[in-house]
Design a protein around this motif. Sequence first.
Motif, PDB file in Angstrom:
ATOM      1  N   GLU A  83      12.786  -6.030   7.905  1.00 40.41           N
ATOM      2  CA  GLU A  83      12.838  -6.240   9.362  1.00 40.41           C
ATOM      3  C   GLU A  83      14.219  -6.779   9.731  1.00 40.41           C
ATOM      4  O   GLU A  83      14.777  -6.439  10.770  1.00 40.41           O
ATOM      5  CB  GLU A  83      11.726  -7.171   9.841  1.00 40.41           C
ATOM      6  CG  GLU A  83      10.298  -6.714   9.530  1.00 40.41           C
ATOM      7  CD  GLU A  83       9.893  -5.356  10.096  1.00 40.41           C
ATOM      8  OE1 GLU A  83      10.769  -4.605  10.584  1.00 40.41           O
ATOM      9  OE2 GLU A  83       8.707  -5.025  10.018  1.00 40.41           O
ATOM     10  N   ASP A 127       2.963  -2.997  13.067  1.00 42.18           N
ATOM     11  CA  ASP A 127       4.005  -2.191  12.426  1.00 42.18           C
ATOM     12  C   ASP A 127       3.761  -0.701  12.665  1.00 42.18           C
ATOM     13  O   ASP A 127       4.699   0.097  12.716  1.00 42.18           O
ATOM     14  CB  ASP A 127       4.077  -2.467  10.923  1.00 42.18           C
ATOM     15  CG  ASP A 127       4.843  -3.747  10.620  1.00 42.18           C
ATOM     16  OD1 ASP A 127       4.197  -4.769  10.374  1.00 42.18           O
ATOM     17  OD2 ASP A 127       6.091  -3.721  10.666  1.00 42.18           O
ATOM     18  N   GLU A 138       9.696   1.542   7.000  1.00 48.14           N
ATOM     19  CA  GLU A 138       8.511   1.081   7.726  1.00 48.14           C
ATOM     20  C   GLU A 138       7.218   1.438   6.993  1.00 48.14           C
ATOM     21  O   GLU A 138       6.233   0.712   7.068  1.00 48.14           O
ATOM     22  CB  GLU A 138       8.524   1.716   9.123  1.00 48.14           C
ATOM     23  CG  GLU A 138       7.716   0.985  10.167  1.00 48.14           C
ATOM     24  CD  GLU A 138       8.192  -0.427  10.414  1.00 48.14           C
ATOM     25  OE1 GLU A 138       9.403  -0.617  10.604  1.00 48.14           O
ATOM     26  OE2 GLU A 138       7.365  -1.341  10.394  1.00 48.14           O
ATOM     27  N   HIS A 165       5.484  -1.246   5.122  1.00 46.66           N
ATOM     28  CA  HIS A 165       4.854  -2.332   5.881  1.00 46.66           C
ATOM     29  C   HIS A 165       3.406  -1.974   6.197  1.00 46.66           C
ATOM     30  O   HIS A 165       2.504  -2.798   6.085  1.00 46.66           O
ATOM     31  CB  HIS A 165       5.639  -2.623   7.163  1.00 46.66           C
ATOM     32  CG  HIS A 165       7.112  -2.798   6.900  1.00 46.66           C
ATOM     33  ND1 HIS A 165       8.022  -3.030   7.893  1.00 46.66           N
ATOM     34  CD2 HIS A 165       7.832  -2.773   5.747  1.00 46.66           C
ATOM     35  CE1 HIS A 165       9.234  -3.131   7.364  1.00 46.66           C
ATOM     36  NE2 HIS A 165       9.133  -2.979   6.062  1.00 46.66           N
TER      37      HIS A 165
END
Length: 470
Positions: free
Chosen positions: A152, A213, A242, A245
Amino acid sequence: MSAIDYAEKIPNNVDLVGDRTLQRALEHWQPQFLQWWHEMGPSDFEGADVYLRTATSVDAQGWAHYGKVRMPDYRWGIFLADPVAERKIGFGDAMGQPAWQQVPGEYRSTLRRLIVTQGDTEPASVEQQRLLGHTCPSLYDLRNLFQINVEEGRHLWAMVYLLHAYFGRDGREEAEELLARHSGDADKPRILTTFNEPISDWLSLYCFTYFTDRDGKYQLKSLAESAFDPLARTCRFMLTEEAHHMFVGETGLSRVVKRSLEAMKELGSDDPARIRAAGAVDLPLLQKYLNFWCSSSLDLFGSEISSNSAANFANGLKARPDEGRYEDHALREKTLSLVTPQGASDVPMLNALNEVMRESYLKDCEIGLKRWNRSIERAGSQLRLSLPSARFRRSIGAWAGQPVDPQGNLMQRELYEKSLASWIPSEADKAFVHSLMHRVIEPGRMAGWIAPPERGINNLPLEHEYVKLH
Ligand SMILES: [Fe+2]
Ligand SMILES: [Fe+2]
């Protein structure tokens, strides 16, 4: 092109050395970022060696390198997916024209706003999660938390690069503001509500990574179609990061379900009180957490009817996720039928794109639910988990503030207020979940409320010491 230069102070694949002014500006921002990480990043783990992956190239195969890293030494940098030769705009009124390598003057403030809003969520989530390390259910989970946190941070870099490189002085000021706002801060909160909600337990973390997310995934997918090519390329690479996540969210919740089913079997009962007494999360409690985080995340898509989303699409700034899957990329003729508290009506599709995006997001959310319900069914239980209706507990759009139950039915307000504590976590529920949060740091061991994962990280055994604490 896709190789990343790690010899530079700021690792990058955008030939930063070729633009001294930009390089200097970013090198000026870098210590401010590190200071922010020191103050607002994971608390008390700066000395730990963490088994992290770092991007080494941006192509689909083998872009990652794994190794022990102290988080403050993580090589945050600027990585864009490789350019597509002669890329054309794929939607909106300028469809078929060449993609933009610079920001057109007329879209400058809108594009800056889109980038700042996306950028703001990245450090926000690090702030929201900063205390979770103290109550990790295992070293495996602790490492996953930190992997998400550093990525992040990397996503913040991705947006700050765009601001610095394409928006001049305004962009540099916005980059500073991204470090000045803080999650939950009374005076300078983060831009979006969900990113000001505290994440003080791991059940919330798994829900956040599953639902919130995933909103990020859908936002990135729609920005990855943008006519502004540097934004599209930035978001394409962010999407590859991503995915991990959401993996943490989906497998985390699967493991909570699994442990809950084991407890039900051991006790021969699905009585929530007995399951809680056995130190596991009962499924009705998990349902409440799903209701809370799903409804909160649904607001992130905005109002059902939005002239901004219509303009962003028509102007080529932001498409639908997976725009290529659709046939009509202009949407000047289409309508969508929408049900609001005032009744059903047909609205121009262009104005209903937030809703289109929300619907495809919810379909993606269903996948995990189906999997969990299959395992619940296999365990012989009648219980089922479900997503709340998109009308439930909304703060934005046509259903904002409406007394609607999780099935989507309008009801009497008084009854709604009374029932809410049975649909989302009550104070007692949160206190119970917090009571489960004890840190477990012996390699290979798991907290009692969650089942072990099916495998370790990068083919290592589960017993591997994924975080070496000092
Ligand atoms: Fe992100
Ligand atoms: Fe993320």
